[in-house]
Design an enzyme around this catalytic site. Structure first.
Site, PDB file in Angstrom:
ATOM      1  N   MET A 163      53.360  25.465 -22.825  1.00  0.00           N
ATOM      2  CA  MET A 163      53.222  25.613 -21.323  1.00  0.00           C
ATOM      3  C   MET A 163      54.400  26.076 -20.515  1.00  0.00           C
ATOM      4  O   MET A 163      54.421  26.886 -19.832  1.00  0.00           O
ATOM      5  CB  MET A 163      53.242  24.013 -20.614  1.00  0.00           C
ATOM      6  CG  MET A 163      52.716  23.999 -19.394  1.00  0.00           C
ATOM      7  SD  MET A 163      52.365  22.361 -18.801  1.00  0.00           S
ATOM      8  CE  MET A 163      50.702  22.037 -19.611  1.00  0.00           C
ATOM      9  N   ASP A 211      55.268  16.731 -22.427  1.00  0.00           N
ATOM     10  CA  ASP A 211      56.551  16.030 -22.179  1.00  0.00           C
ATOM     11  C   ASP A 211      57.286  15.227 -23.286  1.00  0.00           C
ATOM     12  O   ASP A 211      58.422  14.646 -23.409  1.00  0.00           O
ATOM     13  CB  ASP A 211      56.452  14.953 -20.946  1.00  0.00           C
ATOM     14  CG  ASP A 211      56.386  15.520 -19.695  1.00  0.00           C
ATOM     15  OD1 ASP A 211      56.624  16.616 -19.383  1.00  0.00           O
ATOM     16  OD2 ASP A 211      55.799  15.016 -18.500  1.00  0.00           O
ATOM     17  N   ASP A 236      62.614  20.448 -12.403  1.00  0.00           N
ATOM     18  CA  ASP A 236      63.340  21.083 -13.785  1.00  0.00           C
ATOM     19  C   ASP A 236      63.451  22.447 -14.085  1.00  0.00           C
ATOM     20  O   ASP A 236      62.315  23.339 -13.343  1.00  0.00           O
ATOM     21  CB  ASP A 236      62.487  20.397 -14.878  1.00  0.00           C
ATOM     22  CG  ASP A 236      62.565  18.844 -15.220  1.00  0.00           C
ATOM     23  OD1 ASP A 236      63.742  18.388 -14.984  1.00  0.00           O
ATOM     24  OD2 ASP A 236      61.701  18.234 -15.511  1.00  0.00           O
ATOM     25  N   LYS A 264      56.257   7.529 -14.135  1.00  0.00           N
ATOM     26  CA  LYS A 264      56.822   8.616 -13.103  1.00  0.00           C
ATOM     27  C   LYS A 264      55.891   9.350 -12.584  1.00  0.00           C
ATOM     28  O   LYS A 264      55.549   9.632 -11.282  1.00  0.00           O
ATOM     29  CB  LYS A 264      57.856   9.157 -13.869  1.00  0.00           C
ATOM     30  CG  LYS A 264      58.296  10.445 -12.790  1.00  0.00           C
ATOM     31  CD  LYS A 264      59.359  11.080 -13.765  1.00  0.00           C
ATOM     32  CE  LYS A 264      59.841  12.409 -12.930  1.00  0.00           C
ATOM     33  NZ  LYS A 264      59.011  13.607 -12.945  1.00  0.00           N
ATOM     34  N   ASN A 265      54.912  10.199 -13.575  1.00  0.00           N
ATOM     35  CA  ASN A 265      54.062  11.209 -13.077  1.00  0.00           C
ATOM     36  C   ASN A 265      52.884  10.618 -12.255  1.00  0.00           C
ATOM     37  O   ASN A 265      52.371  11.355 -11.484  1.00  0.00           O
ATOM     38  CB  ASN A 265      53.495  11.926 -14.130  1.00  0.00           C
ATOM     39  CG  ASN A 265      54.653  12.742 -14.807  1.00  0.00           C
ATOM     40  OD1 ASN A 265      55.659  13.052 -14.275  1.00  0.00           O
ATOM     41  ND2 ASN A 265      54.240  13.343 -16.208  1.00  0.00           N
ATOM     42  N   ARG A 286      59.888  18.450  -6.599  1.00  0.00           N
ATOM     43  CA  ARG A 286      58.907  19.161  -7.241  1.00  0.00           C
ATOM     44  C   ARG A 286      57.732  18.246  -6.734  1.00  0.00           C
ATOM     45  O   ARG A 286      56.640  18.984  -6.580  1.00  0.00           O
ATOM     46  CB  ARG A 286      58.780  19.638  -8.632  1.00  0.00           C
ATOM     47  CG  ARG A 286      57.561  20.546  -9.017  1.00  0.00           C
ATOM     48  CD  ARG A 286      57.799  20.951 -10.169  1.00  0.00           C
ATOM     49  NE  ARG A 286      56.418  21.928 -10.480  1.00  0.00           N
ATOM     50  CZ  ARG A 286      56.349  23.152  -9.880  1.00  0.00           C
ATOM     51  NH1 ARG A 286      57.383  23.664  -9.238  1.00  0.00           N
ATOM     52  NH2 ARG A 286      55.413  23.991 -10.090  1.00  0.00           N
TER      53      ARG A 286
END
Length: 435
Positions: free
Chosen positions: A341, A319, A121, A22-23, A97
């Protein structure tokens, strides 16, 4: 709003292929704006965030052709810059985003950009400073309409420079790379993120004609070019899905083989799960997780409690901390999970506590998990998914629990996991989607 009704306590068995990352997809799909030629990308996951980005690019004038279930060809020869001035653009961009990464390509090729404050998110403040400071060092000028929360950027004269990033942001690094590849002169980016996704983006851009060196390190050198051509590109398998399936197998005492993982790109991920006591074997390009009744968390050498924390690559990805946390609830032993983070990412643990987990939320960034060693199974409850990764962690908890659970707001899970209910049901799960 959709929900999952999950029958817990079932053991899964079989093989599963992870989706495309996905990223990485969000980065390389934005990169198609850099060229007027055809760019074909394979292994694109069919998930909400990616589909929304493709829809946004289509509205901007990108011709999108679907070649197959996971393959698209993009052509950005005729971009409608006037669309950037519409409310429709602002609304769609603010809902995603990943849309912030269209700015780098727009500034590089067209010298202009506009964006409303991106969504995503609800996991704490996610500042944009790294992106925007990098653009400013390249010569872009900003105007922010605070009332409307709209950024107006002029990048008509981008020039290469030296920059030291204030943080090794993955999306920030990607955005700056895409702006710099067509800037005049040489750009040096120090403290750059070097995740496999960034390496993939750089490899794709170099095949298009960019001149990027230092790929895989935190020091990138970029010689600006005047034109970028088309190319073909294949996404990596999603390392977050791979880690999620490892945790799922352990929690549900299932025997699962995760196929085609590109294990050499997974970094420290397999080792972290081994430290959780989970047995796994890397066989060729597959990961086999055998059924385990018990798994015991290691301690540090001096016997103190193991701490698992996120870190910039090649450290452990943030993640997967939600997956580590939920997996620890049925392990033997104790672990401190330190999410550095994002200050709101651990707040989903209240739902695990309601299910019977023993977790102490020390502060917004740290949680201590006391493993139950399966002596006290989790119990099914009704809960709501707050974000993508927490949503899958709750799904794993529900699948291992006694009784039936209902997870609301599964659109959050759909943002990052492709047909997760159908794919897990094929292995023997019982997940019913309720609209």
């Amino acid at each position: 709003m959709a929900s999952f009704r999950v029958k817990g306590g079932l053991k899964l068995k079989g093989e599963i292929i992870p989706q495309g990352a996905k990223n990485e997809a969000l980065q390389v799909i934005c990169a198609v704006l850099l060229s007027p030629e055809d760019i074909t990308i394979d292994k694109i996951p069919d998930i909400r965030d990616v589909n929304k980005l493709i829809e946004l690019l289509s509205d901007m004038g990108v011709t999108v052709r679907k070649n197959g279930p996971e393959s698209y060809t993009f052509n950005a020869a005729a971009i409608d810059l006037d669309f950037l001035e519409t409310q429709d653009f602002l609304d769609k961009a603010s809902a995603l985003r990943g849309s912030v990464m269209i700015l780098g390509p727009l500034l590089a090729r067209f010298g202009t950009g506009k964006l409303s404050k991106p969504g995503g998110d609800k996991i704490g403040r996610r500042r944009m400073d790294t992106h925007f400071t990098g653009f400013q060092k390249l010569g872009a000028t900003f105007r922010y309409d605070k009332k409307k929360e709209i950024y107006h950027i002029d990048g008509s004269d981008l020039r290469g420079c030296y920059m030291l990033l204030d943080e090794a942001s993955v999306t920030g690094t990607a955005n700056i790379i895409m702006a710099a590849v067509m800037a005049k002169g040489k750009t040096t980016i120090y403290n750059a993120a070097c995740e496999p996704y960034i390496q993939q983006l750089c490899g794709m851009l170099n095949r298009m004609g960019a001149k990027i060196s230092g790929v895989g390190s935190n020091l990138l050198q970029i010689e600006g070019v005047g034109y970028l051509a088309g190319t073909t590109h294949t996404l990596l398998p999603d390392m977050i899905e791979i880690g999620s399936f490892i945790g799922l197998a352990a929690m549900t005492q299932s025997e699962i083989t995760i196929k085609q993982v590109q294990a050499d790109k997974l970094g420290i991920i397999p080792e972290i799960f081994r430290r959780m006591g989970i047995k796994l074997d890397i066989i060729g390009d597959d990961i086999h997780v055998p059924s385990q009744k018990h798994y015991e968390i290691e301690t540090f050498i001096d016997g103190s409690i193991l701490t698992i924390a996120d870190a910039i690559w090649p450290g452990f990805t943030p993640d997967l901390l939600s997956i580590v946390l939920v997996t620890a609830t049925q392990a033997k032993g104790t672990v401190l999970v330190h999410q550095k983070m994002f200050e709101s990412r651990l707040f989903f643990v209240d739902k695990l506590i309601d299910m019977g987990a023993q977790i102490i939320l020390c502060d917004p960034h740290r949680a201590t998990v006391i493993g139950l060693d399966r002596k006290y199974p989790l119990r099914g409850i009704r809960m709501t998914s707050p974000d993508i990764r927490a949503g899958v962690a709750l799904l794993i908890a529900a699948m291992s629990a006694e009784g039936t659970s209902v997870i609301d707001n599964v659109e959050q899970i759909d943002r990052g996991y492709q047909f997760i209910d159908k794919r897990l049901n094929a292995l023997g799960a019982s997940i019913e989607r309720i609209d």
